[in-house]
Structure formats: structure tokens, C-alpha cells
Design a protein around this motif. Structure first.
Motif, PDB file in Angstrom:
ATOM      1  N   MET A  84       0.556  -1.502  -0.381  1.00 25.21           N
ATOM      2  CA  MET A  84       0.178   0.057   0.169  1.00 25.21           C
ATOM      3  C   MET A  84       0.524   0.878  -0.012  1.00 25.21           C
ATOM      4  O   MET A  84       1.553   1.375   1.417  1.00 25.21           O
ATOM      5  N   HIS A  90      -1.586  -0.513   9.249  1.00 26.62           N
ATOM      6  CA  HIS A  90      -0.829  -0.557   7.849  1.00 26.62           C
ATOM      7  C   HIS A  90      -0.818   1.657   8.113  1.00 26.62           C
ATOM      8  O   HIS A  90       0.019   1.936   7.393  1.00 26.62           O
ATOM      9  N   HIS A 149       1.309   3.937   8.881  1.00 28.43           N
ATOM     10  CA  HIS A 149       2.061   5.680   7.862  1.00 28.43           C
ATOM     11  C   HIS A 149       1.615   6.946   8.508  1.00 28.43           C
ATOM     12  O   HIS A 149       2.335   7.874   9.009  1.00 28.43           O
ATOM     13  N   GLU A 159       7.656   2.149   3.866  1.00 24.22           N
ATOM     14  CA  GLU A 159       7.248   1.378   4.644  1.00 24.22           C
ATOM     15  C   GLU A 159       6.978   0.295   4.835  1.00 24.22           C
ATOM     16  O   GLU A 159       6.612  -0.415   5.645  1.00 24.22           O
TER      17      GLU A 159
END
Ligand code: ZN
Length: 295
Positions: free
Chosen positions: A1, A136, A140, A159
Motif C-alpha cells: 500500500m 498499516h 503511515h 513502508e
């Protein structure tokens, strides 16, 4: 992603859908969904649930991740970031198609985090969403809130931190990266720092990249676009895992703080891990030692 920064199209499309979104709130998040029945798939079956029920579960889990990730990165809980009007918005589209259409994202995307508007976008589709995409994307946003944009943070670190929060993935990554090391299939530190991985569009094209063998010799890799992206992502999370598992959480917080204060990656590494790591080559060597010693 991977991350897209401030794309206008997201904002425009949101307003078009605004009337049908229903909002639910928690301390640090506002979650938007369209009331309907949605299909959730898991590895062996699929079931239909009410979007509202699943959304409530997502919101509850989001608060758990908020606490955990902030603490892992050393964020002061007392600072009460993301409360009230600073809450992060989560938009859950009814399915993958609607998400891709509304976000103008490439078809492989499962979610996205937009720093400018502090928004996470994804879709109903997978039961595993709360274990994978959700932590996730939250990671970020927290990571960038913490390190800011002053320092030069390479994409692998962004990441890597985000993937590290997908705890169930860790063992799988360890196996994969150990295997890559065994057959001298890892990217160089130089590529990790500079390769514009977001520009790899063609999954089938063959890319020729340099490598540094375990014996320190120069070699060459032939990777399809897909393999190149996978290798890059697996290495990203493995490098982060190495720093956290080998040297501990506190040092990792110090490392993030050094980046926040404007140091580049190599300077931040040597400031905090200087007794072990004096440059990027040392970083590479010690990381490989750590991989080899996985049990
Ligand atoms: Zn990501």
C-alpha cells in the motif's frame, strides 16, 4: 500500500458521495460508511454482514492500534494528538471497485493514507482488513506525524514501519528474506535508498539491478516488475524489524527523533546506533547477519 500525497481527486470524489456517508466516532477517529450489506471474504469462506456492524469493529480496533503504534514509536500519549477536530477520517467504500473508482488508485491498491487531509481510504472486502490494511495505514499517519517532513525519510522506512505493524506478516517476511539472502537475491542498500519503486508500472517487464552477494562481491539480479516490488517491500520491513528487534524500541524512537530533527538516514543511524553501525554498508552487513541468525 504505497502512499499518495494530497491528490485532489480524492477530495472531489468525496464530496460527490457526501450525502450517503454515515459517520461514527471514537476518540481519535471518524469513520464513514454507506449503510448496506457488504460481503466479507476470508481465506476459506465469504459472508454477508451489515456495514455498520463491521465499521464499529473497525473503529474499536483503530483505537487499539492508535495506542499500540504510538507507544511503539515513542509518541507521548499525553500530547493527545488526533483528538477532536484533529481526528483521522476513515472512509470505507462498499467494495474494491468503488474504492478504486473513487480514489483513482491503481487496481492493486488495498488502501491509502493521505497525510494532508489525515484520511485513510479502503473498502469492505476482507475479514483480515483489521489485521492488515488498518494498522498499516494508521502507522503511515502516526509515523509521519512523528517524523514530519523535514528530514529525508526514504520510502523503505515509511513502508517498513507500516508493514511492521501487520504482526501476522512478520514470520512470513523472515522466511522470505532469509531465502532471498541465501540465493543472493537482495537489492543493494543504494537501491533501497534511491530506487523510485513507485515508478515501476509494468509487472511483467524485466528489470536488471545490481546486488551485493553475501561474500561482498558484485552481482546482477534479473527481476520482473512484480518481483522487484515484492523484494523491495520485504526488505523494507525486514530492515525495520532488524533495528527494533536487535537494538530495542527506545533506540528506534531515538532514531525517529533524529530524523524528525532533520538528520538524513545515515546520520540518524550513526547518531543512535553509532557503536554498531558507522555507515550504510555496516547497516547492510549487520542486517544480513541478523537474517542469517533467524532460528
Ligand atoms: Zn504503505
Amino acid at each position: 500500500m504505497r502512499i499518495l500525497l494530497g491528490l485532489l481527486i480524492f477530495c472531489l470524489n468525496t464530496s460527490a458521495y457526501a450525502q450517503s456517508w454515515k459517520e461514527i466516532k471514537s476518540d481519535h477517529f471518524l469513520l464513514y460508511f454507506i449503510p448496506s450489506s457488504v460481503i466479507l471474504n476470508s481465506s476459506d469462506s465469504s459472508s454477508t454482514v451489515e456495514a455498520e456492524d463491521f465499521s464499529k469493529e473497525v473503529l474499536r480496533k483503530a483505537e487499539v492500534y492508535y495506542e499500540r503504534i504510538a507507544e511503539d514509536l515513542g509518541y507521548q500519549r499525553a500530547s493527545e494528538f488526533w483528538t477532536w477536530d484533529k481526528r483521522v477520517k476513515i472512509y470505507l467504500y462498499v467494495d474494491h471497485d468503488s474504492f478504486i473508482k473513487a480514489s483513482n488508485h491503481p487496481a492493486w491498491a488495498g488502501g491509502m493514507a493521505d497525510y494532508d487531509t489525515k484520511t485513510i481510504r479502503s473498502y469492505f472486502g476482507s475479514r483480515e482488513f483489521t489485521d492488515t490494511i488498518l494498522p498499516h495505514e494508521i502507522a503511515h499517519l502516526i509515523f509521519r506525524d512523528f517524523v514530519g517532513f523535514k528530514g529525508a525519510v526514504p520510502l523503505w522506512l515509511d513502508e517498513g514501519v507500516a508493514q511492521w505493524t501487520e504482526e501476522k506478516k512478520r514470520e512470513e517476511v523472515k522466511k522470505a528474506v532469509k531465502e532471498m539472502l541465501k540465493r543472493d537475491g537482495l537489492l543493494t542498500m543504494d537501491d533501497m535508498m534511491k530506487l523510485p519503486i513507485d515508478s515501476i508500472k509494468n509487472a511483467e517487464n524485466v528489470y536488471i539491478r545490481p546486488t551485493r552477494t553475501r561474500k561482498g562481491e558484485k552481482g546482477v539480479l534479473f527481476l520482473t516488475g512484480n518481483n522487484l516490488i515484492t523484494t523491495y517491500y520485504v526488505q523494507s520491513v525486514s530492515l525495520v524489524g532488524f533495528l527494533i528487534e536487535k537494538f530495542g524500541k527506545n533506540d528506534f524512537t531515538g532514531f525517529c527523533r533524529a530524523l524528525r530533527d532533520g538528520k538524513n538516514l545515515e546520520e540518524a543511524l550513526t547518531t543512535v546506533y553509532g557503536t554498531h553501525i558507522r555507515n550504510l554498508n555496516d547497516f547492510d552487513d549487520q542486517w544480513k547477519d541478523y537474517i542469517e541468525n533467524y532460528t
